[in-house]
Design a protein around this motif. Structure first.
Motif, mmCIF file in Angstrom:
data_model
loop_
_atom_site.group_PDB
_atom_site.id
_atom_site.type_symbol
_atom_site.label_atom_id
_atom_site.label_comp_id
_atom_site.label_asym_id
_atom_site.label_seq_id
_atom_site.Cartn_x
_atom_site.Cartn_y
_atom_site.Cartn_z
ATOM 1 N N PHE A 30 -12.975 60.675 61.015
ATOM 2 C CA PHE A 30 -13.537 60.643 59.570
ATOM 3 C C PHE A 30 -13.418 59.473 58.960
ATOM 4 N N VAL A 31 -12.394 58.780 59.104
ATOM 5 C CA VAL A 31 -12.023 57.550 58.435
ATOM 6 C C VAL A 31 -12.699 56.422 58.908
ATOM 7 N N LYS A 32 -13.198 56.415 60.051
ATOM 8 C CA LYS A 32 -13.896 55.388 60.862
ATOM 9 C C LYS A 32 -15.199 55.469 60.134
ATOM 10 N N ARG A 33 -15.776 56.706 59.915
ATOM 11 C CA ARG A 33 -17.078 56.850 59.481
ATOM 12 C C ARG A 33 -17.277 56.584 57.945
ATOM 13 N N TRP A 34 -15.997 56.778 57.195
ATOM 14 C CA TRP A 34 -15.966 56.790 55.670
ATOM 15 C C TRP A 34 -14.629 56.012 55.557
ATOM 16 N N PRO A 35 -14.448 54.508 55.577
ATOM 17 C CA PRO A 35 -13.425 53.725 55.698
ATOM 18 C C PRO A 35 -12.743 53.567 54.178
ATOM 19 N N ASN A 36 -13.475 54.137 53.105
ATOM 20 C CA ASN A 36 -12.933 54.157 51.805
ATOM 21 C C ASN A 36 -12.095 55.375 51.445
ATOM 22 N N SER A 37 -12.031 56.331 52.499
ATOM 23 C CA SER A 37 -11.428 57.608 52.195
ATOM 24 C C SER A 37 -9.891 57.303 52.729
ATOM 25 N N PHE A 38 -8.957 58.016 51.908
ATOM 26 C CA PHE A 38 -7.480 57.684 52.084
ATOM 27 C C PHE A 38 -7.026 59.212 52.123
ATOM 28 N N TRP A 39 -6.137 59.761 52.841
ATOM 29 C CA TRP A 39 -5.623 60.978 53.093
ATOM 30 C C TRP A 39 -4.158 61.247 52.825
#
Length: 399
Positions: free
Chosen positions: A141-150
């Motif tokens: 997921f973060v590879k596709r949406w690198p602006n997302s932080f969990w």
């Protein structure tokens, strides 16, 4: 004389108008927020999400604002109700980005809505600090949406935390081997059950009952009666707040006296302990905290003073921490450049109410997974990279 007085008056009015206009046009940092104010997710959002928006804006603006370069900008919230649905959330975020033209957007509430909104938030270049959601396969997921932080880690962190806690109890001889599983049929519940089932089987537990239910379901009595009929030793529900309360009530009504009783989101709410009082003792829930931690204690007191509500013992401080991270990243960059702020979040270390925070591949490695109610406090009993966990105990029978 009259003419001079009239002209003086007009000049004064003009100057006043210019002053008023300047006040109205004062630059702010516009922050967009879309979360549930109506619908089945409202209870959780009202307890965990919205009060922390209020507290953060109060804390920031009381100190003069956020330092952006040479300017000190007060925060202006632009709020919308997503009506507990991903479609409405997407529409809200579209409006925030294109009509309101906000500088930043706070990540929505819950796993499912964050997953649905992620592509649009990324399209407009906003960092997405997710404090109320988790999922499996986050690396992809973060590879596709690198602006997302969990900030809550993976769903598998939570589910294996439950399994580990029950295994500890079983190894001590305090519970048996038979487990009943239930989950809400929404992204959160599906992600949790996907990782929980194989973890329970690997740990040698026998799943004697399993069921799911649609979000918003009112009658959960059949779930408890099914678990009771299966003679389960432990009951585990990956539930949302209304379900968490309803399942607990039904377990008491029907006398489901398992030795371990676990509920999901909502089990960490202060209102849970108030609602069930002594009956909450020994109940396991998603989340937890080290109540002796000074930063949490200070935050909890301030939360009560400003919002009139008590925060929960899990996600509330994480939501507030996500806002602190955003603020500190903006101040570090010194501008509203969203790409630069996103980069600062991914590489920085931040002082927050949950301690020093830094991300590894956009994920936070320190998270409480399971807490247990003890004298009105949800004390953490399982977690990753956290300090102050207590040993879990067998749940007393319902009175």
């Amino acid at each position: 004389m009259l003419r001079r007085t009239f002209n003086s008056l007009m000049v004064s009015v003009a100057l006043f108008s210019l002053g008023a206009g300047a006040a109205i046009a004062e630059e702010t940092l516009k922050v967009g927020v879309s979360a549930s104010k109506t619908g089945p997710l409202t209870a959780g959002a009202t307890a965990v999400y919205w009060p922390n928006m209020q507290l953060w804006v109060h804390d920031v603006n009381q100190k003069g604002g956020i330092k952006v370069g040479e300017k000190l900008l007060k925060v202006e919230l632009v709020e919308y109700d997503d009506k507990s649905g991903p479609e409405e959330a997407v529409k809200n975020i579209q409006r925030l980005a294109t009509v309101d033209k906000v500088d930043f957007i706070v990540a929505p509430y819950t796993t499912g809505i964050n997953l649905a909104a992620a592509p649009l938030i990324a399209r407009y270049g906003y960092p997405q600090l997710i404090a109320t959601g988790n999922a499996n396969e986050l690396e992809t997921f973060v590879k596709r949406w690198p602006n997302s932080f969990w900030l809550l880690g993976k769903a598998s962190d939570m589910s294996t935390g439950v399994v580990g806690t029950l295994k500890t109890l079983r190894d001590k001889g305090q519970i048996g081997n038979k487990v009943a599983l239930a989950h809400v049929g929404e992204a959160f519940g599906l992600e949790m059950i996907q990782s929980a089932k194989p973890a329970f089987k690997t740990a040698g537990f026998d799943i004697v009952y399993e069921t799911s239910y649609p979000i918003g379901t009112q009658d959960l009595a059949p779930i408890i009666s099914g678990a009771k009929a299966a003679k389960a030793d432990a009951f585990v529900a990956f539930s949302y707040p209304p379900d968490t309360f309803a399942l607990t009530e039904q377990a008491q009504i029907q006398g489901l006296n398992v030795d371990a009783f676990y509920v999901g989101v909502g089990g960490a709410l202060s209102g849970y302990a108030k609602r069930f009082a002594k009956q909450a003792e020994g109940v396991l829930a998603m989340g937890g905290i080290n109540p002796a931690d000074r930063a949490y204690k200070d935050y909890r007191e301030r939360h009560k003073q400003v919002t009139g509500q008590e925060p929960d013992y899990w996600a509330s401080p994480v939501v507030y921490a996500s806002l602190q991270i955003l603020q500190q990243a903006i101040e570090k960059v010194g501008s509203k450049d969203r790409a630069a702020v996103t980069k600062a979040i991914s590489s920085g270390t931040f002082d927050t109410v949950i301690g020093k925070v830094s991300f590894n591949n956009n994920m936070l490695g320190r998270v409480w997974t399971v807490g247990q109610w003890n004298n009105g406090v949800l004390q953490g009993v399982n977690g990753l990279g956290v300090d102050g966990a207590n040993a879990p105990i067998k749940k007393p029978a319902w009175n």
